[in-house]
Design an enzyme around this catalytic site. Sequence first.
Site, mmCIF file in Angstrom:
data_model
loop_
_atom_site.group_PDB
_atom_site.id
_atom_site.type_symbol
_atom_site.label_atom_id
_atom_site.label_comp_id
_atom_site.label_asym_id
_atom_site.label_seq_id
_atom_site.Cartn_x
_atom_site.Cartn_y
_atom_site.Cartn_z
ATOM 1 N N HIS A 1 0.446 -1.582 -0.309
ATOM 2 C CA HIS A 1 0.143 -0.295 0.003
ATOM 3 C C HIS A 1 0.843 1.358 0.171
ATOM 4 O O HIS A 1 0.414 2.374 -0.769
ATOM 5 C CB HIS A 1 -1.265 -0.225 0.935
ATOM 6 C CG HIS A 1 -2.076 0.874 0.808
ATOM 7 N ND1 HIS A 1 -2.229 2.114 1.847
ATOM 8 C CD2 HIS A 1 -3.273 1.100 0.435
ATOM 9 C CE1 HIS A 1 -3.546 2.460 1.395
ATOM 10 N NE2 HIS A 1 -4.464 1.985 0.505
ATOM 11 N N HIS B 1 -4.774 6.399 -5.722
ATOM 12 C CA HIS B 1 -6.012 6.629 -4.681
ATOM 13 C C HIS B 1 -6.433 8.081 -5.641
ATOM 14 O O HIS B 1 -5.497 8.687 -6.598
ATOM 15 C CB HIS B 1 -5.738 7.268 -4.171
ATOM 16 C CG HIS B 1 -5.584 6.184 -2.759
ATOM 17 N ND1 HIS B 1 -3.879 6.091 -2.752
ATOM 18 C CD2 HIS B 1 -6.092 5.021 -1.661
ATOM 19 C CE1 HIS B 1 -3.757 4.837 -2.156
ATOM 20 N NE2 HIS B 1 -5.013 4.544 -1.391
ATOM 21 N N HIS C 1 -7.204 -1.902 -5.512
ATOM 22 C CA HIS C 1 -8.029 -2.570 -3.592
ATOM 23 C C HIS C 1 -8.654 -3.554 -4.023
ATOM 24 O O HIS C 1 -8.021 -4.400 -3.440
ATOM 25 C CB HIS C 1 -8.381 -1.808 -3.077
ATOM 26 C CG HIS C 1 -7.572 -0.373 -2.583
ATOM 27 N ND1 HIS C 1 -7.623 1.623 -4.157
ATOM 28 C CD2 HIS C 1 -6.747 0.034 -1.270
ATOM 29 C CE1 HIS C 1 -6.970 1.721 -2.954
ATOM 30 N NE2 HIS C 1 -6.613 1.395 -1.765
ATOM 31 N N HIS D 1 -14.952 5.793 2.615
ATOM 32 C CA HIS D 1 -13.763 5.548 2.728
ATOM 33 C C HIS D 1 -12.924 6.148 3.842
ATOM 34 O O HIS D 1 -12.410 5.662 3.863
ATOM 35 C CB HIS D 1 -13.481 4.896 1.485
ATOM 36 C CG HIS D 1 -11.498 5.009 1.566
ATOM 37 N ND1 HIS D 1 -11.214 6.018 1.365
ATOM 38 C CD2 HIS D 1 -10.571 3.536 1.880
ATOM 39 C CE1 HIS D 1 -9.673 5.664 1.154
ATOM 40 N NE2 HIS D 1 -9.318 3.884 1.699
ATOM 41 N N HIS E 1 -11.052 5.204 8.111
ATOM 42 C CA HIS E 1 -9.750 5.748 7.472
ATOM 43 C C HIS E 1 -9.138 7.153 8.974
ATOM 44 O O HIS E 1 -8.474 6.010 9.789
ATOM 45 C CB HIS E 1 -8.501 6.248 6.615
ATOM 46 C CG HIS E 1 -7.948 5.179 5.554
ATOM 47 N ND1 HIS E 1 -7.008 4.318 5.412
ATOM 48 C CD2 HIS E 1 -8.967 4.641 4.544
ATOM 49 C CE1 HIS E 1 -6.721 3.764 4.682
ATOM 50 N NE2 HIS E 1 -7.756 4.137 4.059
ATOM 51 N N PHE F 1 -1.900 7.218 4.114
ATOM 52 C CA PHE F 1 -2.207 5.782 3.591
ATOM 53 C C PHE F 1 -0.710 5.118 3.569
ATOM 54 O O PHE F 1 -0.465 3.808 3.492
ATOM 55 C CB PHE F 1 -2.063 6.541 1.889
ATOM 56 C CG PHE F 1 -3.488 6.743 2.043
ATOM 57 C CD1 PHE F 1 -4.244 6.169 3.064
ATOM 58 C CD2 PHE F 1 -3.942 7.470 0.425
ATOM 59 C CE1 PHE F 1 -5.973 6.530 2.112
ATOM 60 C CE2 PHE F 1 -5.065 7.849 0.840
ATOM 61 C CZ PHE F 1 -6.659 7.489 1.461
ATOM 62 N N HIS G 1 -11.457 -2.340 3.343
ATOM 63 C CA HIS G 1 -10.906 -2.597 2.271
ATOM 64 C C HIS G 1 -11.934 -3.127 1.491
ATOM 65 O O HIS G 1 -12.677 -3.502 0.536
ATOM 66 C CB HIS G 1 -9.837 -2.398 1.126
ATOM 67 C CG HIS G 1 -9.706 -0.668 1.418
ATOM 68 N ND1 HIS G 1 -10.095 -0.198 0.514
ATOM 69 C CD2 HIS G 1 -8.985 -0.185 2.240
ATOM 70 C CE1 HIS G 1 -9.461 0.928 0.471
ATOM 71 N NE2 HIS G 1 -9.055 1.076 1.558
HETATM 72 CU CU1 C2O Z 1 -5.617 2.564 -1.029
HETATM 73 CU CU2 C2O Z 1 -8.254 2.600 2.199
HETATM 74 O O1 C2O Z 1 -6.731 3.197 0.664
#
Ligand code: C2O
Length: 584
Positions: free
Chosen positions: A181, A204, A213, A334, A338, A355, A368
């Site tokens: 990631h 992203h 993802h 999303h 995070h 990230f 995810h």
């Molecule tokens: Cu690659 Cu939720 O991020």
Amino acid sequence: MASLTMPTLSSNLAYSSSIAHFISLAKPAHPNRKTGPKFTCNSTKGDQNSSDHDTAGSKNGETSLLKLDRRNVLLGIGGGLYGASTFGGNPSAFAAPLSPTFTACHDATDPDSKEIDCCPPSATAADITDFVPTAPSVIATRPAAQLVDSTYLKKYKTAIEKMRNLSSDDPRSFTAQANVHCAYCNGGYYQDGYADSQLLLDVHNSWLFFPFHRWYLYFFEKICQNMVDDDTFALPFWNWDNPPGMFLPTIFNDSSSPLYDSLRNPSHLSTVLDLSYEGTDSTDSTITVIKNNLYLMYKQMVTQSTTPLSFFGKTFRAGETSDPGAGSIETSPHSNVHRWTGDPNESHGEDMGSFYSAGRDPVFYCHHANVDRMWSLWNSLGGQNFTDSDWLNSSFYFYNEQAKPVKVYVKDCLDTSVLGYTYQTVDIPWLNSKPSPRRTAIELPTAPTPSQVFPTTLEKTITVLVKRPKKKRTKKEKQRAEEVLEISGIQYNIGEFVKFDVYINEDTPDESGPEKTELVGSFINVPHGHSMISTTTKTFAISEVLQELGADEFESVLVTLVPKSSTVTISGVKIKYDSTKVSA
Ligand code: C2O
């Protein structure tokens, strides 16, 4: 989902009948259920709707690239027009799928601009094989994290523990998986063909978000299956769109478990998850937060996801700069999840809140899985994938469960049943959580126009009156193109958390909460890369919103922007049309 599958956009009848249609699709937990139409590249020229000229994101050339051939849609081919040769004169017309410089991975940078090595073991081109999934013998069902039993949990913990015990130079190790990631988000790769100009590839804030993802989790899951020697094992999903799943799943909150991560917000370990979280805890009651979460889900999955561009995010082709613009779900919830999960006492909200470190928390893969489930649901609700060959032919590299490097393409991950997994069927209560307008057909106050206000720094609330290109569109025009509000030239620091909210026909934003149509959505950035200013665009689908607000035949739209965190500058606000809309 009226706006996706029915010609009538907002009548209750169309809405409820399409939901009935959806529920009938969702009910049988049939493991082989296809999640969406399978597409092939189609270079037939479509009947371009000249009256609704698409200008959404035209910097990327979508104007001509993404016109939809309605006849193909009606025939169920799911067509859409794309063929490089069809677009003479358009610089974006040359095939430009993206691929990372996998064999030349370099140090990534964290938000403090420190170099970090997140590269996988080095590979040469000769080591790499193309991987195309073929009809699997077993379909594994990904369970909701709050519903798993002790047998499942034991297996899951064993898989993660074994990965944690592998040496970090083994690409299947938990550390190496977490670094995947980091490398793909914090600048470990350039775009293939553009290494000399140092154009980075970030997965992203563009149409690469969902497919990247999906593939990432695919290999992570294969490695887990391998660790426990069970190909029916599947990752759990964090069911944050359903009240029983709106908290940190308890299986991740046992400090003696390999699923535990100490870098999480200590005050969020057993409180309700706020899907609109922006850095400060809501003072609302748990029940209100839950209701607001459901309204947000409806807005993001239905109102704001009427086209491939609005759902997946902006087009991103080789030779362009990263972060052209995120789609609905990538933005919220999303990004909020995070932010909500990471530890605010760490300098960048590590682990989940940044990230480069997000993959170090096992709950990342659970989060995810639900993001990926939203893609499957969206397809079930009638949402059609892009048919643009630059999207379909974009590729990524991973190490598989045998620790061998493989190259995979977006076009091969569109159908989860071919990838060998499906999702457990659970309630989808947000389908019944359509927000309502606070006021309808209000008289719009006079306000400055965008040209009088922009460019500007968004330090306080700004309200502008934006003229619509057309004040009345025919039913046909509405079916073919979504009306979108485009906020362009958003300059922000990619190393910081950024959020602002956007309202339509509401000059007293405090009056319209999440349950109101007037609050159309937010712009959000989760820190990634190092501190540097980036420019992006955010669009909001407003056809349904204007109809609901009784403003469908108004000349202008009143737009209010409310800053919620670090400052951004904005260069313009416009109303445009997105003709990637799919409507049968
Ligand atoms: Cu690659 Cu939720 O991020």
